[in-house]
Each structure stands twice: as C-alpha cells, then as structure tokens.
Design a protein around this motif. Structure first.
Motif, PDB file in Angstrom:
ATOM      1  N   GLN A  59      42.414  20.435  46.741  1.00 55.21           N
ATOM      2  CA  GLN A  59      41.625  20.941  47.867  1.00 55.21           C
ATOM      3  C   GLN A  59      41.851  22.438  48.061  1.00 55.21           C
ATOM      4  OE1 GLN A  59      43.067  18.327  50.940  1.00 55.21           O
ATOM      5  NE2 GLN A  59      41.268  17.009  50.830  1.00 55.21           N
ATOM      6  N   ARG A  60      43.109  22.869  47.958  1.00 56.63           N
ATOM      7  CA  ARG A  60      43.428  24.289  48.110  1.00 56.63           C
ATOM      8  C   ARG A  60      42.756  25.104  47.003  1.00 56.63           C
ATOM      9  NH1 ARG A  60      49.024  24.163  48.419  1.00 56.63           N
ATOM     10  NH2 ARG A  60      48.795  23.798  50.636  1.00 56.63           N
ATOM     11  N   LEU A  61      42.822  24.594  45.777  1.00 58.26           N
ATOM     12  CA  LEU A  61      42.211  25.294  44.646  1.00 58.26           C
ATOM     13  C   LEU A  61      40.692  25.345  44.799  1.00 58.26           C
ATOM     14  CD1 LEU A  61      42.968  26.668  41.988  1.00 58.26           C
ATOM     15  CD2 LEU A  61      42.689  24.469  40.860  1.00 58.26           C
ATOM     16  N   ASP A  62      40.085  24.260  45.268  1.00 54.82           N
ATOM     17  CA  ASP A  62      38.643  24.228  45.484  1.00 54.82           C
ATOM     18  C   ASP A  62      38.234  25.241  46.547  1.00 54.82           C
ATOM     19  OD1 ASP A  62      35.964  23.053  45.166  1.00 54.82           O
ATOM     20  OD2 ASP A  62      36.291  22.324  47.216  1.00 54.82           O
ATOM     21  N   GLY A  63      38.991  25.306  47.641  1.00 60.42           N
ATOM     22  CA  GLY A  63      38.706  26.286  48.688  1.00 60.42           C
ATOM     23  C   GLY A  63      38.843  27.710  48.188  1.00 60.42           C
ATOM     24  N   ALA A  64      39.861  27.945  47.363  1.00 59.04           N
ATOM     25  CA  ALA A  64      40.061  29.283  46.798  1.00 59.04           C
ATOM     26  C   ALA A  64      38.893  29.662  45.887  1.00 59.04           C
ATOM     27  CB  ALA A  64      41.378  29.340  46.017  1.00 59.04           C
ATOM     28  N   HIS A  65      38.439  28.729  45.061  1.00 62.28           N
ATOM     29  CA  HIS A  65      37.309  29.009  44.167  1.00 62.28           C
ATOM     30  C   HIS A  65      36.040  29.315  44.957  1.00 62.28           C
ATOM     31  CE1 HIS A  65      38.553  28.473  39.992  1.00 62.28           C
ATOM     32  NE2 HIS A  65      39.411  27.571  40.433  1.00 62.28           N
ATOM     33  N   LYS A  66      35.775  28.547  46.016  1.00 58.87           N
ATOM     34  CA  LYS A  66      34.562  28.759  46.798  1.00 58.87           C
ATOM     35  C   LYS A  66      34.593  30.089  47.542  1.00 58.87           C
ATOM     36  CE  LYS A  66      33.385  23.901  47.334  1.00 58.87           C
ATOM     37  NZ  LYS A  66      33.401  22.747  48.221  1.00 58.87           N
ATOM     38  N   ALA A  67      35.742  30.412  48.143  1.00 60.43           N
ATOM     39  CA  ALA A  67      35.858  31.684  48.864  1.00 60.43           C
ATOM     40  C   ALA A  67      35.767  32.864  47.901  1.00 60.43           C
ATOM     41  CB  ALA A  67      37.166  31.727  49.637  1.00 60.43           C
ATOM     42  N   ALA A  68      36.418  32.749  46.753  1.00 63.74           N
ATOM     43  CA  ALA A  68      36.385  33.830  45.762  1.00 63.74           C
ATOM     44  C   ALA A  68      34.972  34.033  45.229  1.00 63.74           C
ATOM     45  CB  ALA A  68      37.349  33.520  44.618  1.00 63.74           C
ATOM     46  N   LEU A  69      34.275  32.947  44.975  1.00 65.37           N
ATOM     47  CA  LEU A  69      32.895  33.050  44.479  1.00 65.37           C
ATOM     48  C   LEU A  69      32.005  33.743  45.500  1.00 65.37           C
ATOM     49  CD1 LEU A  69      30.998  32.297  42.148  1.00 65.37           C
ATOM     50  CD2 LEU A  69      30.494  30.186  43.372  1.00 65.37           C
ATOM     51  N   ASP A  75      51.509  27.305  52.488  1.00 68.38           N
ATOM     52  CA  ASP A  75      50.381  26.382  52.628  1.00 68.38           C
ATOM     53  C   ASP A  75      49.039  27.100  52.484  1.00 68.38           C
ATOM     54  OD1 ASP A  75      51.745  24.040  52.886  1.00 68.38           O
ATOM     55  OD2 ASP A  75      51.668  23.970  55.069  1.00 68.38           O
ATOM     56  N   ALA A  76      48.990  28.364  52.883  1.00 68.03           N
ATOM     57  CA  ALA A  76      47.737  29.116  52.795  1.00 68.03           C
ATOM     58  C   ALA A  76      47.321  29.345  51.348  1.00 68.03           C
ATOM     59  CB  ALA A  76      47.868  30.449  53.524  1.00 68.03           C
ATOM     60  N   GLY A  77      48.270  29.366  50.431  1.00 66.47           N
ATOM     61  CA  GLY A  77      47.941  29.510  49.015  1.00 66.47           C
ATOM     62  C   GLY A  77      47.424  30.891  48.644  1.00 66.47           C
ATOM     63  N   TRP A  78      48.029  31.946  49.204  1.00 65.86           N
ATOM     64  CA  TRP A  78      47.577  33.312  48.930  1.00 65.86           C
ATOM     65  C   TRP A  78      47.669  33.658  47.449  1.00 65.86           C
ATOM     66  CZ3 TRP A  78      50.841  35.899  53.328  1.00 65.86           C
ATOM     67  CH2 TRP A  78      50.281  35.569  54.550  1.00 65.86           C
ATOM     68  N   GLY A  79      48.751  33.241  46.803  1.00 63.71           N
ATOM     69  CA  GLY A  79      48.938  33.559  45.385  1.00 63.71           C
ATOM     70  C   GLY A  79      47.858  32.937  44.527  1.00 63.71           C
ATOM     71  N   VAL A  80      47.537  31.685  44.801  1.00 61.03           N
ATOM     72  CA  VAL A  80      46.483  30.990  44.064  1.00 61.03           C
ATOM     73  C   VAL A  80      45.145  31.693  44.298  1.00 61.03           C
ATOM     74  CG1 VAL A  80      45.185  28.822  43.940  1.00 61.03           C
ATOM     75  CG2 VAL A  80      47.662  28.776  44.102  1.00 61.03           C
ATOM     76  N   PHE A  81      44.874  32.036  45.551  1.00 57.47           N
ATOM     77  CA  PHE A  81      43.607  32.690  45.872  1.00 57.47           C
ATOM     78  C   PHE A  81      43.479  34.031  45.148  1.00 57.47           C
ATOM     79  CE2 PHE A  81      41.175  35.621  48.618  1.00 57.47           C
ATOM     80  CZ  PHE A  81      39.940  35.025  48.472  1.00 57.47           C
ATOM     81  N   LEU A  82      44.548  34.830  45.138  1.00 56.12           N
ATOM     82  CA  LEU A  82      44.482  36.137  44.474  1.00 56.12           C
ATOM     83  C   LEU A  82      44.307  35.989  42.965  1.00 56.12           C
ATOM     84  CD1 LEU A  82      47.150  38.141  46.487  1.00 56.12           C
ATOM     85  CD2 LEU A  82      44.668  38.343  46.598  1.00 56.12           C
TER      86      LEU A  82
END
Length: 172
Positions: A33-43, A89-96
C-alpha cells in the motif's frame, strides 16, 4: 491485533507459526500500500512539473534513538520513539527513490537541497533566526514582520535554493 495474538502464542507451536505468517502477510500488505501510494503521488508530480525540488533529508539520522544511556536516558524518549515511528511509517525514503526513477524516465529534473535553515529563513527578506519560528505551524520574521504558514515559507525557500543550484550548474 495480530502482533498481540502472536505474542501470546507458545514458541515453537504450530499456531505460533500460523500467527507469524499472518503478521508477515499484514506487513507485506502495508508495504504494498505504501509503495502504491508513493507511485501514484510520484506519477502525479512528474506529470505536472518539469522541475521537482526536495529537501535532502537524512532519514537515518532523523530516526536515531534519543541521546542518553540506559542508566540516564535522554529527555522525551517516548515522544522520540513515536516520532521515529511516524517518520518511518510515512515512507519518505521509498517515495524519494520512486520519484527519482520516475523523474529520470520522464526526463524531468529532480533537485535535492540542503535542508539547513530552510524553515528558519524568511522567504521575503532572507533573515535567518531561530526566533522566526514561534511554533510548529507559525512563521513570523523578527526583521521584516513577514507572517506565513511555516511549511509554505520553507517550501518557497527550498524552491529558491533548488533553482539557484540548477542555475549554478547550468552556468558551470
């Protein structure tokens, strides 16, 4: 709940193995879920902007334990552990990481800015002082009287610093 149930199971039992599998599945679901959210926000960001500027945060340093020893722990250790959990929990590293890959593949520019004093510097006059931040959300410059939301003021400073870095790189 699943971790609580796991802690009550007897080590080595078949039911404990099933509980471990249940907890692992829940953690995997949160990760997806965190990875999916990161992909959608990044896109969304990569599709909307040609230049993306962010603070070059040292997440590992931010989540270190509170200073002190076991005999004399530091102040607010429980608050620090809660803050650490929130940061991780926010997953900043994954998002970046995700936004870096998406920006590169889309031909967008991603600029990392040194985070030092970005939230203490006035976006209007450039005055930098600790007193400018009276609270978590308020920014008020003691030099010129400029008042703004602290995050908005910091975002303006981060954008300016990123554009200055880009201009310096282009000039060189």
């Amino acid at each position: 709940m699943a971790q609580q149930a796991l802690s009550r199971k007897k080590r080595g039992s078949k039911r404990r193995r099933k509980a471990v599998a249940r907890v692992a599945a829940l953690h995997a679901k949160v990760r997806r879920q965190r990875l999916d959210g990161a992909h959608k926000a990044a896109l969304t960001l990569v599709a909307a902007y040609d230049v993306i500027v962010h603070e070059d945060l040292r997440i590992a340093n931010m989540t270190r334990s509170a200073s002190g020893t076991i005999e004399q722990p530091g102040r607010n250790v429980a608050a620090k552990s809660g803050l650490n959990r929130g940061i991780l929990d926010a997953g900043w590293g994954v998002f970046l990481t995700v936004i870096a890959h998406k920006a590169e593949s889309a031909g967008r520019e991603l600029i990392a800015v040194n985070p030092a004093n970005t939230s203490r510097t006035c976006a209007r006059c450039g005055h930098c002082a600790k007193e400018n931040r009276s609270g978590q959300a308020e920014f008020w410059c003691v030099a010129c009287g400029h008042a703004a939301h602290a995050d908005v003021n910091a975002a303006v400073n981060i954008l300016r610093a990123g554009l200055a870095l880009r201009d310096a790189a282009e000039a060189a």
